[in-house]
Every structure is written in structure tokens, then in C-alpha cells.
Design a protein around this motif. Sequence first.
Motif, PDB file in Angstrom:
ATOM      1  N   ASP B 154       0.857  -1.185   0.000  1.00  0.00           N
ATOM      2  CA  ASP B 154       0.000   0.000   0.000  1.00  0.00           C
ATOM      3  C   ASP B 154       0.897   1.241   0.000  1.00  0.00           C
ATOM      4  OD1 ASP B 154      -2.266   1.688   0.512  1.00  0.00           O
ATOM      5  OD2 ASP B 154      -1.595   1.763   2.603  1.00  0.00           O
ATOM      6  N   ASP B 155       0.659   2.130  -0.971  1.00  0.00           N
ATOM      7  CA  ASP B 155       1.514   3.314  -1.134  1.00  0.00           C
ATOM      8  C   ASP B 155       1.538   4.208   0.109  1.00  0.00           C
ATOM      9  OD1 ASP B 155       2.437   2.746  -3.589  1.00  0.00           O
ATOM     10  OD2 ASP B 155       0.961   3.976  -4.678  1.00  0.00           O
ATOM     11  N   LEU B 156       0.395   4.424   0.706  1.00  0.00           N
ATOM     12  CA  LEU B 156       0.289   5.379   1.809  1.00  0.00           C
ATOM     13  C   LEU B 156       1.031   4.899   3.053  1.00  0.00           C
ATOM     14  CD1 LEU B 156      -0.898   7.901   3.159  1.00  0.00           C
ATOM     15  CD2 LEU B 156      -2.996   6.601   3.589  1.00  0.00           C
ATOM     16  N   THR B 157       0.854   3.646   3.401  1.00  0.00           N
ATOM     17  CA  THR B 157       1.370   3.169   4.692  1.00  0.00           C
ATOM     18  C   THR B 157       2.623   2.309   4.560  1.00  0.00           C
ATOM     19  OG1 THR B 157       0.009   1.207   4.511  1.00  0.00           O
ATOM     20  CG2 THR B 157      -0.952   3.100   5.655  1.00  0.00           C
ATOM     21  N   GLY B 158       2.869   1.779   3.369  1.00  0.00           N
ATOM     22  CA  GLY B 158       3.999   0.879   3.210  1.00  0.00           C
ATOM     23  C   GLY B 158       3.684  -0.532   3.720  1.00  0.00           C
ATOM     24  N   ALA B 210      -1.670   6.582   8.282  1.00  0.00           N
ATOM     25  CA  ALA B 210      -0.257   6.234   8.309  1.00  0.00           C
ATOM     26  C   ALA B 210       0.236   6.061   9.744  1.00  0.00           C
ATOM     27  CB  ALA B 210       0.554   7.313   7.589  1.00  0.00           C
ATOM     28  N   ASN B 211      -0.297   6.906  10.648  1.00  0.00           N
ATOM     29  CA  ASN B 211       0.102   6.807  12.064  1.00  0.00           C
ATOM     30  C   ASN B 211      -0.373   5.498  12.695  1.00  0.00           C
ATOM     31  OD1 ASN B 211       1.328   9.296  11.885  1.00  0.00           O
ATOM     32  ND2 ASN B 211      -0.429  10.424  12.705  1.00  0.00           N
ATOM     33  N   LEU B 212      -1.608   5.137  12.374  1.00  0.00           N
ATOM     34  CA  LEU B 212      -2.117   3.866  12.901  1.00  0.00           C
ATOM     35  C   LEU B 212      -1.262   2.717  12.365  1.00  0.00           C
ATOM     36  CD1 LEU B 212      -4.152   2.240  14.533  1.00  0.00           C
ATOM     37  CD2 LEU B 212      -5.677   2.237  12.546  1.00  0.00           C
ATOM     38  N   ALA B 213      -0.845   2.844  11.099  1.00  0.00           N
ATOM     39  CA  ALA B 213       0.009   1.816  10.496  1.00  0.00           C
ATOM     40  C   ALA B 213       1.311   1.673  11.273  1.00  0.00           C
ATOM     41  CB  ALA B 213       0.297   2.160   9.031  1.00  0.00           C
ATOM     42  N   SER B 214       1.899   2.818  11.698  1.00  0.00           N
ATOM     43  CA  SER B 214       3.161   2.697  12.459  1.00  0.00           C
ATOM     44  C   SER B 214       2.945   2.050  13.806  1.00  0.00           C
ATOM     45  CB  SER B 214       3.849   4.042  12.684  1.00  0.00           C
ATOM     46  OG  SER B 214       3.304   5.034  11.927  1.00  0.00           O
ATOM     47  N   VAL B 215       1.799   2.351  14.443  1.00  0.00           N
ATOM     48  CA  VAL B 215       1.508   1.702  15.735  1.00  0.00           C
ATOM     49  C   VAL B 215       1.384   0.189  15.539  1.00  0.00           C
ATOM     50  CG1 VAL B 215      -0.157   1.494  17.620  1.00  0.00           C
ATOM     51  CG2 VAL B 215       0.417   3.759  16.693  1.00  0.00           C
ATOM     52  N   LEU B 216       0.721  -0.202  14.424  1.00  0.00           N
ATOM     53  CA  LEU B 216       0.574  -1.642  14.148  1.00  0.00           C
ATOM     54  C   LEU B 216       1.952  -2.275  13.930  1.00  0.00           C
ATOM     55  CD1 LEU B 216      -2.509  -1.679  11.708  1.00  0.00           C
ATOM     56  CD2 LEU B 216      -2.460  -2.316  14.136  1.00  0.00           C
ATOM     57  N   ARG B 217       2.831  -1.541  13.221  1.00  0.00           N
ATOM     58  CA  ARG B 217       4.163  -2.067  12.942  1.00  0.00           C
ATOM     59  C   ARG B 217       4.964  -2.258  14.237  1.00  0.00           C
ATOM     60  NH1 ARG B 217       5.404   1.608   9.193  1.00  0.00           N
ATOM     61  NH2 ARG B 217       4.568   0.770   7.268  1.00  0.00           N
ATOM     62  N   GLN B 218       4.775  -1.327  15.176  1.00  0.00           N
ATOM     63  CA  GLN B 218       5.451  -1.443  16.484  1.00  0.00           C
ATOM     64  C   GLN B 218       4.934  -2.650  17.253  1.00  0.00           C
ATOM     65  OE1 GLN B 218       4.634   2.002  18.890  1.00  0.00           O
ATOM     66  NE2 GLN B 218       5.537   3.366  17.335  1.00  0.00           N
ATOM     67  N   THR B 219       3.642  -2.880  17.118  1.00  0.00           N
ATOM     68  CA  THR B 219       2.983  -3.908  17.925  1.00  0.00           C
ATOM     69  C   THR B 219       3.313  -5.320  17.450  1.00  0.00           C
ATOM     70  OG1 THR B 219       1.179  -2.348  18.179  1.00  0.00           O
ATOM     71  CG2 THR B 219       0.753  -4.613  18.840  1.00  0.00           C
ATOM     72  N   ILE B 226       1.205  -7.620   8.113  1.00  0.00           N
ATOM     73  CA  ILE B 226       0.389  -6.470   8.494  1.00  0.00           C
ATOM     74  C   ILE B 226      -0.070  -5.800   7.204  1.00  0.00           C
ATOM     75  CG2 ILE B 226       0.295  -4.406   9.933  1.00  0.00           C
ATOM     76  CD1 ILE B 226       3.026  -5.333  11.104  1.00  0.00           C
ATOM     77  N   ALA B 227      -1.391  -5.603   7.086  1.00  0.00           N
ATOM     78  CA  ALA B 227      -1.891  -5.070   5.818  1.00  0.00           C
ATOM     79  C   ALA B 227      -2.977  -4.039   6.021  1.00  0.00           C
ATOM     80  CB  ALA B 227      -2.430  -6.211   4.954  1.00  0.00           C
ATOM     81  N   ARG B 228      -3.027  -3.098   5.059  1.00  0.00           N
ATOM     82  CA  ARG B 228      -4.181  -2.197   4.990  1.00  0.00           C
ATOM     83  C   ARG B 228      -5.028  -2.723   3.841  1.00  0.00           C
ATOM     84  NH1 ARG B 228      -4.259   3.511   2.262  1.00  0.00           N
ATOM     85  NH2 ARG B 228      -6.371   4.200   2.776  1.00  0.00           N
ATOM     86  N   LEU B 229      -6.217  -3.196   4.202  1.00  0.00           N
ATOM     87  CA  LEU B 229      -7.054  -3.826   3.172  1.00  0.00           C
ATOM     88  C   LEU B 229      -7.696  -2.778   2.277  1.00  0.00           C
ATOM     89  CD1 LEU B 229      -8.815  -6.646   5.247  1.00  0.00           C
ATOM     90  CD2 LEU B 229      -6.709  -6.761   3.914  1.00  0.00           C
ATOM     91  N   GLY B 230      -7.731  -1.539   2.778  1.00  0.00           N
ATOM     92  CA  GLY B 230      -8.360  -0.453   2.018  1.00  0.00           C
ATOM     93  C   GLY B 230      -9.063   0.466   2.982  1.00  0.00           C
ATOM     94  N   GLY B 231      -9.165   1.751   2.629  1.00  0.00           N
ATOM     95  CA  GLY B 231      -9.867   2.722   3.463  1.00  0.00           C
ATOM     96  C   GLY B 231      -9.351   2.717   4.887  1.00  0.00           C
ATOM     97  N   ASP B 232     -10.244   2.412   5.849  1.00  0.00           N
ATOM     98  CA  ASP B 232      -9.839   2.408   7.257  1.00  0.00           C
ATOM     99  C   ASP B 232      -9.737   0.984   7.807  1.00  0.00           C
ATOM    100  OD1 ASP B 232     -12.486   1.790   7.100  1.00  0.00           O
ATOM    101  OD2 ASP B 232     -13.195   3.410   8.416  1.00  0.00           O
ATOM    102  N   GLU B 233      -9.658   0.001   6.891  1.00  0.00           N
ATOM    103  CA  GLU B 233      -9.614  -1.410   7.307  1.00  0.00           C
ATOM    104  C   GLU B 233      -8.198  -1.960   7.309  1.00  0.00           C
ATOM    105  OE1 GLU B 233     -12.501  -4.349   5.453  1.00  0.00           O
ATOM    106  OE2 GLU B 233     -12.523  -2.635   4.077  1.00  0.00           O
ATOM    107  N   PHE B 234      -7.831  -2.619   8.380  1.00  0.00           N
ATOM    108  CA  PHE B 234      -6.516  -3.255   8.474  1.00  0.00           C
ATOM    109  C   PHE B 234      -6.697  -4.719   8.844  1.00  0.00           C
ATOM    110  CE2 PHE B 234      -5.892   1.192   9.162  1.00  0.00           C
ATOM    111  CZ  PHE B 234      -4.646   1.491   8.608  1.00  0.00           C
TER     112      PHE B 234
END
Lengths: 140, 317
Positions: B154-158, B210-219, B226-234
Amino acid sequence: MKNNLTETVVWPGASAPAAENDSVDLAVLRGFEEDQCEGEPDFVVELIDLYLQDAPAKLRELRIALACGDLETLGREAHSLKGGSASLGARRMAVVSEELELAAAGDATRDGLAILNDLEGEYGRVVAALEAERWQRVGA
Amino acid sequence: MKILIAEDDPVSSRVLSVILGKWGHEVVVTRDGLEAWAVLSGPGAPPLAILDWMMPGMDGVEVCRQVRRAASATYLILLTAKSLKEDLLAGMEAGADDFLTKPFDRDELRARLQAGERIVRLQQCLAERVRELEEAVERRERAETALREMALTDDLTGLYNRRGFFTLAEHHLKVARRAKRTPVIVYADMDGLKRINDTYGHQEGSQAIANLASVLRQTFRDSDIIARLGGDEFAILAADASGADASDGLDTIRERLCENLQRYNEQAAHAYTLSASLGLTRADTRLSVEELIAQADEAMYQEKRLLKHNASQLVPA
């Protein structure tokens, strides 16, 4: 003038007219031999014919334009006649044409009709010279 | 080269066309400006034109003006008996590229034509180059589109994108089945994205994702998917850390994520708090990825209902 023309046409073989008649610079006219394409009809003769076909109409246009006071046509046709005449080496014809062109632009040295008469007289001599050259080249 | 002649005097016209023909050019002869303009504005127009200045109808200068008004690059040579500086300037201003005085000299004609041909060739090279570049750009855009369509991230979150998640999760599940391990599927739905977008703009909304994505990466670990399925879904597929009791494993993950979010919100001091609704499930490795995601999604809704929305949200107390 008429005499000269008749003479040339009736006795085309005579060498005299070309020698006496300096209305066309034959060096300029014969310079077009350089552009002769192989296997094509004589190029100089082709140009002579084009000129002789075109010029009478232009002279007629000039006379009409002068009679009507249509200076624009007068200037344009005189300019065109000047170009064609100069190309073939008809120097005096070109000079008188230019005089008429300038007259049309309001830069007259003498009466327009006088210039046109002069131009027509000179055309007679040009025809004679061109016909003589034509005869010499193709014999017809 | 194809050359147009516009000349009303038949002698000059013929001389010019014969000379040009002998030099190997293809000549289009016209008798006045209107005829010349019709050819120059038509299809397959010659790239170079020799125009007599004085012609009935439309003169050479006016043809120059028309050609330039049409933004055409045709190389224009004005043929003229005029040699006054003012006349030449007027011709240049109308769009003429060069002049030739009548009666013309063959050597001069040849030299001026060569100059014209050089310019025409350069223009043609330039046009060819522009065409090549446009093609290259188009090819590249096509390749990029194809690449984007094949992309797993995903381009936005990596993070992985939906395709990435499904591709890798499937493989992961197969391995887990053989190893008799039971991974965990986490479904996370970011809370209040619409509100953030509406209140602070889409750029801030993207930043929140993107910030939520970094928290997920830390966790989670690098080896987890770890994936962003689209929109606000992970979605996350995590190898179970505890490996022991099922509910214990899920709780550990939930607590860790909750702590990280809380710490993030304390540090970041945004006008809004970052939170997510979670659904966790132990992955039955016999099920498909779609089925497991549906299960985790269902778990999230169950939990939301059970805790009457608010309690399940990972908003710091």
C-alpha cells in the motif's frame, strides 16, 4: 514597330533582326539553357512561348485598368510584367513596366498613357527578338 | 523535399519549378495566394514555400500571416523585386523566414534553399523526437499502471495491501497447517476516519491512517503480515506468541496494541485520539483467508455489540 515584327515573322531565317534588335539580352535568355533537362523540349523556347502567351493579356489588363483608373490592378499587372520581362532579359520592357508600376503608386514621371504606349511599342520589339530566337532554335 | 511555389508570372514560375525539379525537389505550383494557402493549410502540405510578394487575390505577405496565424512551421521564402529595408522588415514581421530577390540568381536560390532545408530537417527531427518522447511516456505510464496492479504493498502506509495480504496469508496458512501452528487473525477498523477527514481535511486523514500503520508495525513482528485492506480497514496475520492457551494469546495481542495506541496518543498530542475497533480470531488453518477475515470481522462486531460500542474502543481511559 509593326515593321520590325512583320519582318521577323516573315523572314525568320534572316540574321539581321537579332543583331539590330537589342530589346532582349540574349545572354540572359540563353542562360536558361543551363536548366535544360535532357530529353525535354527546348527550355528557352518553352519560356519564350509562356511569355508570349501571357504578356498580351497583361497589356490588355493594363490598358483597361488605366482607362478605369484602377491603380491597384495597374500596379500589380505592371509589377508582374516587369518580373517576367526581366527574367527573360527584356531589360527595357522591365524598366518601362516599372515606370508604370511606380506611376500607379503615385510616383509618376510622365503621363500613364504615354508610358503604356511606350510599353506596347517596346513589347513589339521584344516579340520580334523572341520570335527570331525561337526560329533560330527550332525553326518553326 | 516537397516545395510549394506561388507565383502569378508564368515565366518566373516555370523557371523556378524547372530548376527545383532538376535539383530533385517535388514542386507544387500555384498561381496566386489563395491557391497557395489552400495547399499550405491542407493535408500533406509542403514544409517549404516560395511565395511571390505581389499576387492577385492574396499576396505573399498575407499568405505568411495566415500560415503563422495557423501556428504552422512551414519555412517561407518571399520572392520579391522589393529590396527596401522597410519592405523586408514588413515581410519578416508577417512571418517570412527568408527573402529572394527577382530575378533570382541560381547560386543564391540554392544557398537559401539549403538553409531552409536545414531548418525543415531540424523541425522534422524535433517533431520526431517529441513523438518518441510522448510514446516513451505513454509506455512508461502503461508499465507503471501494470506494476501498480501487481503491487503487493500500500503506497500510503507501506504495509501490504489487500492483494499482498491474501497472497502472503494463504502461503502462511499452508505452512502453519503443516507445522500444526495456529496463527491469529486480527481485523482492525480505524475509528472516526470520516470525522477526521471532515474536520481536518483528507491530508490529515491520510496522516492518521499512516500513524495507525506505524503503531501496528510497532505492535507486531516483522514476520507477521500487516496489511491495509483499504480505506480504514486493516488486517494482521500474526504467528501466535504465547502458543499456549487460545484466549491468552488473543488477550496478549490486544493488550499490547492497546498500550501502544495509548502511548502514541499521549506523545502525539493530536486534536483527536487514534483508536480502532478490533476483532481477533484464532485461525483455523483449514479455512480460506476470506473466511478467516470474515470471522475476525464478525468477532469485531460481536465485541462492539457486547461492549456497547465504547468499551471496546482502544481509546485511552
